[in-house]
Design an enzyme around this catalytic site. Structure first.
Site, PDB file in Angstrom:
ATOM      1  N   LYS A 190      17.265   1.323  15.247  1.00 51.81           N
ATOM      2  CA  LYS A 190      18.735   1.187  15.243  1.00 51.81           C
ATOM      3  C   LYS A 190      19.172  -0.185  14.737  1.00 51.81           C
ATOM      4  O   LYS A 190      20.243  -0.314  14.130  1.00 51.81           O
ATOM      5  CB  LYS A 190      19.290   1.495  16.633  1.00 51.81           C
ATOM      6  CG  LYS A 190      18.910   0.492  17.719  1.00 51.81           C
ATOM      7  CD  LYS A 190      19.929  -0.616  17.877  1.00 51.81           C
ATOM      8  CE  LYS A 190      19.452  -1.659  18.868  1.00 51.81           C
ATOM      9  NZ  LYS A 190      20.429  -2.758  19.028  1.00 51.81           N
ATOM     10  N   THR A 247      25.498  -0.201  18.044  1.00 53.87           N
ATOM     11  CA  THR A 247      25.109  -1.315  17.184  1.00 53.87           C
ATOM     12  C   THR A 247      25.615  -1.163  15.765  1.00 53.87           C
ATOM     13  O   THR A 247      25.812  -2.160  15.066  1.00 53.87           O
ATOM     14  CB  THR A 247      23.572  -1.457  17.172  1.00 53.87           C
ATOM     15  OG1 THR A 247      23.080  -1.342  18.500  1.00 53.87           O
ATOM     16  CG2 THR A 247      23.143  -2.788  16.616  1.00 53.87           C
TER      17      THR A 247
END
Length: 325
Positions: A190, A247
């Site tokens: 991620k 994120t």
């Protein structure tokens, strides 16, 4: 008095977790940093002004540079970048008690070895039970007591459950898992994909492109996860999709902010973005398992200066059309 939880690494995340542990246990929590002068200042002011300004330390947090304060701790949270995790693990080994569990609180792939954090711990601390804390969480949110849910993974479910209980508060909720590889991979990938999302935003490619990036990036994560034996429900949970969404959509993310600067052609932010260090290693790990990750590969080349943002976009858009699944 020995501590139930100790934290190694006095950055923003380490400081926030020390406060969480102090609230959860009500007992002494050593917060260990490398710089003696800085730790003395934090102890006196009860604020980590450089890393987490405006947040007062819980009265049970003990800022120190002394690794000996680890002795007797049941859970040792190592809150350092993945690329330094091995060295830090070696440094703390002489101070660990016989019942200590070491919890890696970092996200990435170690360059060279291509090892995920739990594998680094297993190699650096043979015989010491290890665990991994990951999931959608910003230090500032956690420090302010805002509701946060994360995943705490260990191969032994009892260890995962005990560590989760040791850190659980009214607002900080760790969910246990035994899929350590899946949790580790979600945290590593991620960060890389968040850089790509920032590039999309910075280059002004639009919200449709941003949504496509997250979806296709998650498909890359899922392919590699399958090759590594990760569970699909882990990858679609907090430490996979949940962390990716957070994120890849917020400027509070250092990785997204790095991508934003790259997309705009602006100077790179000074703060460390784990995804920049991880990108090349993640792609190499995928290639070793015959998994294609074109978005992550483009990020790795852009970060290393081998490909411009414009060239990366052109290359990705020129890929042949294929079935979605």
């Amino acid at each position: 008095m020995s501590a139930r939880v100790a934290v190694v690494g006095a950055g923003a995340w380490g400081t926030a977790l020390a406060n969480v542990a102090a609230e959860a246990s009500g007992s002494l929590v050593p917060l260990i940093g490398r710089d003696r002068e800085e730790m003395t200042e934090i102890a006196e002011r009860r604020v980590n002004a450089r890393r987490l300004p405006g947040v007062r330390l819980n009265r049970s947090v003990l800022p120190t540079d002394d690794l000996a304060t680890l002795v007797g701790a049941r859970f040792v949270l190592v809150v350092t970048p993945t690329q330094t995790l091995r060295d830090v693990a070696a440094a703390i080994r002489p101070h660990l008690g016989s019942r200590a569990v070491v919890v890696a609180c970092c996200k990435g792939v170690e360059r060279g070895s291509l090892a995920l954090p739990h594998a680094v711990l297993a190699e650096a601390l043979p015989g010491v039970p290890g665990a991994l804390l990951s999931g959608p969480s910003f230090a500032d949110d956690v420090a302010r007591g805002l509701p946060t849910a994360v995943t705490l993974a260990a191969a032994d479910e009892d260890v995962a459950g005990a560590a989760a209980t040791a850190l659980a508060t009214r607002s900080f909720r760790p969910y246990r898992s035994t899929d350590v590889a899946g949790v580790a991979l979600g945290g590593a990938a991620k960060n890389v994909l968040a850089i790509a999302a920032g590039v999309v935003e910075g280059a002004g490619l639009g919200e449709s492109a941003a949504a496509a990036l997250i979806a296709r990036g998650f498909a890359e994560l899922a392919r590699l996860g399958s090759a590594l034996g990760a569970r699909p429900e882990t990858l679609s949970g907090l430490s996979g999709l949940g962390d990716l969404v957070l994120t890849a959509t917020s400027e509070k993310s250092r990785n997204f902010s790095l991508g934003l600067a790259l997309g705009r052609g602006a100077p790179r932010p000074e703060k460390l973005a784990e995804g920049a260090a991880t990108a090349g290693a993640l792609v190499a790990l995928a290639r070793g398992h015959d998994v294609e990750m074109p978005i992550s590969a483009a990020v790795a080349e852009v970060v290393d200066g081998r490909l411009s943002v414009a060239e990366a976009i052109e290359r990705l858009l020129a890929r042949p059309l294929r079935a979605e699944a």
